[in-house]
Design a protein around this motif. Structure first.
Motif, short mmCIF file in Angstrom:
data_model
loop_
_atom_site.label_atom_id
_atom_site.label_comp_id
_atom_site.label_asym_id
_atom_site.label_seq_id
_atom_site.Cartn_x
_atom_site.Cartn_y
_atom_site.Cartn_z
N ILE A 42 0.80 -1.22 0.00
CA ILE A 42 0.00 0.00 0.00
C ILE A 42 0.84 1.27 0.00
CG2 ILE A 42 -1.97 -1.12 1.10
CD1 ILE A 42 -1.11 0.55 3.67
N GLY A 43 2.15 1.14 0.15
CA GLY A 43 2.95 2.36 0.15
C GLY A 43 4.34 2.12 0.70
N ALA A 44 4.96 3.23 1.07
CA ALA A 44 6.31 3.19 1.62
C ALA A 44 6.42 4.21 2.74
CB ALA A 44 7.34 3.49 0.53
N VAL A 45 7.36 3.96 3.61
CA VAL A 45 7.69 4.94 4.64
C VAL A 45 9.19 5.16 4.57
CG1 VAL A 45 7.82 3.18 6.46
CG2 VAL A 45 7.48 5.55 7.09
N ARG A 46 9.58 6.41 4.61
CA ARG A 46 11.00 6.77 4.56
C ARG A 46 11.40 7.30 5.94
NH1 ARG A 46 11.90 6.01 -0.46
NH2 ARG A 46 10.51 6.64 -2.11
#
Length: 181
Positions: A42-46
């Motif tokens: 569903i996405g990415a986290v940086r």
């Protein structure tokens, strides 16, 4: 290397963020996990030190207009999982024992696939824990998100309390798990 440089290197290592020491540095993928273990990206986290930024993957979601508001939803066979952007200010910072801001950025509400609107009492909150390998795992808790409809009292950026969160039966939900790795 001089003693001063060695001391400075040791001191810098001590000041390094606990999040980085735990493997939370750089980009990680956000997955929702169904009851059979299948993952949906569903996405990415940086992560950068204690700070982070979440980027949801637009093509994973479908746009819905529900209860007079736009939502991005994952469409399941019986239920839709709709992301609820946290409506109030948070710092977007984490610590080794405090992942609450990130949990607030990953709020969802479910609705029946054939339902017209949404009911905020069908809130989904993933309580995050860190594994020894730097992976974050989230266990689904049910929450009545009507608590978030009013601005929190001044200085209270986290209005949900432990009393508001209820561990869910994983078998009763489409996406009972969340993984960040």
């Amino acid at each position: 290397m001089s003693k001063i440089l060695k001391w400075m290197a040791c001191f810098a290592a001590l000041l390094a963020s606990p999040a980085a020491a735990e493997g939370l540095e750089g980009a990680k993928t956000i997955w929702l996990v169904d009851g059979q273990g299948a993952r949906i990206e569903i996405g990415a986290v940086r992560f950068r030190g204690r700070a982070y930024q979440v980027e949801l993957k637009d093509d994973a979601f479908t746009d819905h207009f529900l209860s007079m508001r736009p939502f991005k939803c994952l469409e399941g066979p019986d239920r839709h999982w709709c992301h609820v952007p946290y409506p109030h200010a948070i710092q977007r910072r984490i610590g080794p024992d405090d992942l609450t801001d990130l949990e607030y950025d990953l709020l969802f509400v479910w609705k029946g696939a054939a339902d017209y609107g949404i009911n905020m009492w069908n809130g989904v909150y993933y309580r995050l824990t860190m594994t020894d390998r730097g992976t974050l795992t989230g266990q689904l808790h049910e929450v009545d998100m009507d608590v978030l409809s009013l601005p929190p009292q001044a200085g209270d950026m986290r209005p949900l309390s432990a009393d508001d969160l209820h561990p869910a039966d994983p078998d009763s939900h489409w996406l009972p798990g969340l993984v960040i790795d």
